[in-house]
Each structure stands twice: as C-alpha cells, then as structure tokens.
Design a protein around this motif. Structure first.
Motif, PDB file in Angstrom:
ATOM      1  N   ARG A   1       0.842  -1.278  -0.087  1.00 51.40           N
ATOM      2  CA  ARG A   1       0.060   0.049  -0.143  1.00 51.40           C
ATOM      3  C   ARG A   1       0.798   1.164   0.087  1.00 51.40           C
ATOM      4  O   ARG A   1       0.434   2.312   0.201  1.00 51.40           O
ATOM      5  N   ALA A   2       2.251   1.216  -0.052  1.00 50.47           N
ATOM      6  CA  ALA A   2       2.914   2.031  -0.071  1.00 50.47           C
ATOM      7  C   ALA A   2       4.302   2.041  -0.883  1.00 50.47           C
ATOM      8  O   ALA A   2       4.714   0.706  -1.049  1.00 50.47           O
ATOM      9  N   GLY A   3       5.096   3.075  -1.217  1.00 51.31           N
ATOM     10  CA  GLY A   3       6.270   2.683  -1.933  1.00 51.31           C
ATOM     11  C   GLY A   3       7.504   2.040  -1.058  1.00 51.31           C
ATOM     12  O   GLY A   3       8.011   1.104  -1.503  1.00 51.31           O
ATOM     13  N   GLY A   4       7.426   2.349   0.142  1.00 52.28           N
ATOM     14  CA  GLY A   4       8.565   1.785   0.931  1.00 52.28           C
ATOM     15  C   GLY A   4       8.213   0.223   1.136  1.00 52.28           C
ATOM     16  O   GLY A   4       9.249  -0.705   0.946  1.00 52.28           O
ATOM     17  N   ALA A   5       7.053   0.053   1.266  1.00 52.70           N
ATOM     18  CA  ALA A   5       6.575  -1.543   1.472  1.00 52.70           C
ATOM     19  C   ALA A   5       6.656  -2.373   0.191  1.00 52.70           C
ATOM     20  O   ALA A   5       7.275  -3.274   0.278  1.00 52.70           O
ATOM     21  N   ALA A   6       6.741  -1.412  -1.060  1.00 52.84           N
ATOM     22  CA  ALA A   6       6.800  -2.055  -2.445  1.00 52.84           C
ATOM     23  C   ALA A   6       8.097  -2.516  -2.538  1.00 52.84           C
ATOM     24  O   ALA A   6       8.554  -3.788  -2.754  1.00 52.84           O
TER      25      ALA A   6
ATOM     26  N   LEU B   1       2.272  -4.170 -10.873  1.00 53.95           N
ATOM     27  CA  LEU B   1       1.243  -3.176 -11.064  1.00 53.95           C
ATOM     28  C   LEU B   1       1.616  -1.933 -10.213  1.00 53.95           C
ATOM     29  O   LEU B   1       1.217  -2.214  -9.059  1.00 53.95           O
ATOM     30  N   LEU B   2       1.797  -0.805 -10.720  1.00 56.20           N
ATOM     31  CA  LEU B   2       2.403   0.160  -9.822  1.00 56.20           C
ATOM     32  C   LEU B   2       1.695   1.521 -10.182  1.00 56.20           C
ATOM     33  O   LEU B   2       1.527   2.094 -11.120  1.00 56.20           O
ATOM     34  N   ASP B   3       0.999   1.888  -8.927  1.00 62.39           N
ATOM     35  CA  ASP B   3       0.395   3.255  -8.961  1.00 62.39           C
ATOM     36  C   ASP B   3       1.391   4.301  -8.622  1.00 62.39           C
ATOM     37  O   ASP B   3       2.349   4.055  -7.881  1.00 62.39           O
ATOM     38  N   LEU B   4       1.218   5.430  -9.287  1.00 62.75           N
ATOM     39  CA  LEU B   4       2.163   6.684  -9.172  1.00 62.75           C
ATOM     40  C   LEU B   4       1.841   7.440  -7.825  1.00 62.75           C
ATOM     41  O   LEU B   4       2.777   8.043  -7.169  1.00 62.75           O
TER      42      LEU B   4
ATOM     43  N   ASP C   1       7.493   9.092  -4.220  1.00 58.24           N
ATOM     44  CA  ASP C   1       6.902   9.445  -5.407  1.00 58.24           C
ATOM     45  C   ASP C   1       6.746   8.252  -6.300  1.00 58.24           C
ATOM     46  O   ASP C   1       7.836   7.535  -6.317  1.00 58.24           O
ATOM     47  N   GLY C   2       5.851   7.666  -6.906  1.00 58.38           N
ATOM     48  CA  GLY C   2       5.828   6.689  -7.630  1.00 58.38           C
ATOM     49  C   GLY C   2       6.927   6.526  -8.777  1.00 58.38           C
ATOM     50  O   GLY C   2       7.380   5.342  -9.111  1.00 58.38           O
ATOM     51  N   VAL C   3       7.338   7.694  -9.371  1.00 53.44           N
ATOM     52  CA  VAL C   3       8.437   7.489 -10.501  1.00 53.44           C
ATOM     53  C   VAL C   3       9.613   6.887  -9.656  1.00 53.44           C
ATOM     54  O   VAL C   3      10.551   6.112 -10.456  1.00 53.44           O
ATOM     55  N   GLU C   4       9.948   7.280  -8.680  1.00 57.50           N
ATOM     56  CA  GLU C   4      11.252   6.994  -7.890  1.00 57.50           C
ATOM     57  C   GLU C   4      11.181   5.567  -7.618  1.00 57.50           C
ATOM     58  O   GLU C   4      12.143   4.618  -7.709  1.00 57.50           O
ATOM     59  N   VAL C   5       9.955   5.058  -6.986  1.00 61.25           N
ATOM     60  CA  VAL C   5       9.804   3.787  -6.649  1.00 61.25           C
ATOM     61  C   VAL C   5       9.931   2.848  -7.878  1.00 61.25           C
ATOM     62  O   VAL C   5      10.666   1.680  -8.114  1.00 61.25           O
ATOM     63  N   CYS C   6       9.473   3.389  -9.138  1.00 61.74           N
ATOM     64  CA  CYS C   6       9.718   2.610 -10.450  1.00 61.74           C
ATOM     65  C   CYS C   6      10.955   2.470 -10.846  1.00 61.74           C
ATOM     66  O   CYS C   6      11.570   1.287 -11.099  1.00 61.74           O
TER      67      CYS C   6
END
Length: 230
Positions: free
Chosen positions: A32-37, A50-53, A59-64
């Motif tokens: 449910r969050a970038g850190g968790a991903a 499957l990534l929501d931004l 920021d979702g782009v940074e997670v990507c």
C-alpha cells in the motif's frame, strides 16, 4: 505460480484488483506504499509489477526506478490517474514497460497482464547478426562488436523484432502488436520512448559510432533497423 506485486494505496481499488488477480490464478503481494513495495521486492522476485504513481510516502516514479534497478527482468506496468504526455514519458523512462491510465477496465488490465507475461521474441532463429550487432534470442543477450549491451525486457524484444527483418520497414502497429499486445489501442508513446532508449544504449555500447546499428524513423509509418553507416 506467477507472482505479481500490486502497489496501490487505495483500499477499494487494491482489494478489487487483488481478488480478481488471485481468482485468475496469480500469487499477489499487495503493497500500500512505496517503501513497502521496495521491501517486498527485496524479499521476492516478481514476474510482473502493477504500480500506482500516487503513493503516500514516496514518489511513484522514484519507486519505479528503484524497482527496475532491483529486478531488471521484471515486467513493470504503471497504472495511474496521471495522463499528461510528460507523465507517460517520465514513467516509461524511469523503467516501466507499459503505462495504463485510470480508470482502466478490469478486462483490459487482465488482458494486458496476460499479454506481458506470455510475450517474448521468436526463437526460431537462435541468433541474428546485423553488422557488428549480435542478438542472441535464446540467451536473450545483445552485443555490439563483442560488447554486451544491457537491455530491459521490452528493449530486447523490440530489438529482436527489428533485427528479424533488417532493412525492412516495420510499422508502429506491427511493433506494438508483436512486442506489447496484439489488441493494443491508444497512445503508442511507449514505443517511441523505448526506441529512444534503445538507440542510446546501442550507441553507448558500441566501441565506435561506425559499429553501432542504426534504427531509422520512417515518418508516418514506423522504424527500420539498418547496417551501421560506413
């Protein structure tokens, strides 16, 4: 079992996607969050993400970008409400293989997931040589003058498809169908971004500019892979 990482902070959307994907036989890890991903990606190799931004912590782009660095061969699909062209370009350049804009129909999303997971270049020819370029379809490696060029999954698939018909014009629609999805519709910006990245990597990987294969843009039609310029 195919393992998917779902990165979505909206509980309603997340629950619906998780249930549907599991119903279709996928092993789904929902973050449910970038850190968790990123934590999930450290522990588990995923077939597709499957990534929501729009995430609450990062920021979702940074997670990507981080997910791409952690798992280079994983298929990464952005699913977001951001629909401006600059957002699409930034997302794809951050490492995504595909970009879907919410709201997206569940049937379309499932079809895109299936297409990505089964998609791969033809292995009828084990290797394809184009001047100093060698595309090893069995080993999924590409090299220029003996120097391996690091390519993401879709970049390799795109190069292999172009190399199958060196000197032959390939339409945008054909490339989208053969490399991404036979039922693709909507923007083909993802193709342009992957072509630009592929050109940069081939040029950077070549010992000299004369040995780098050339991807020529055919305005209003598509692209053509050609022998290096003399």
């Amino acid at each position: 079992m195919t393992t998917l990482l779902l990165v979505e902070d909206d509980r309603t959307i997340g629950q619906a996607l998780e249930s549907s994907l599991e119903l279709h036989g996928y092993d789904v890890h929902w973050a449910r969050a970038g850190g968790a991903a990123l934590g999930e990606a450290q522990r588990t190799p995923f077939d597709l993400v499957l990534l929501d931004l729009g995430l609450p912590d990062l920021d979702g782009v940074e997670v990507c970008r981080r997910l791409r660095a952690m798992q280079p061969q994983t298929v990464l699909v952005i699913v977001t409400a951001r629909q401006d062209e600059i957002d699409v370009v930034v997302g794809l350049e951050a490492g995504a293989d595909d970009y879907l804009v919410k709201p997206v129909r569940l049937g379309e999303l499932l079809a895109r997931v299936r297409a990505h997971l089964r998609r791969g270049p033809s292995t009828a020819r084990q290797s394809i040589a184009v001047g100093g370029l060698l595309v090893d379809t069995a080993g999924r490696k590409a090299s220029v003058a003996g120097q391996e060029v690091p390519l993401r999954t879709k970049e390799f698939d795109l190069l292999a498809r172009l190399a199958e018909g060196v000197g032959t014009a390939v339409s945008r629609e054909t490339l989208m169908a053969d490399v991404w999805d036979a039922h693709w519709y909507g923007s083909t910006k993802t193709l342009d971004v992957h072509i630009a990245s592929l050109r940069r990597k081939l040029m950077a990987g070549a010992p000299s500019a004369e040995q780098a294969p050339v991807i020529t843009t055919l305005r209003g039609h598509g692209y053509r892979l050609e022998l290096p310029q003399e």
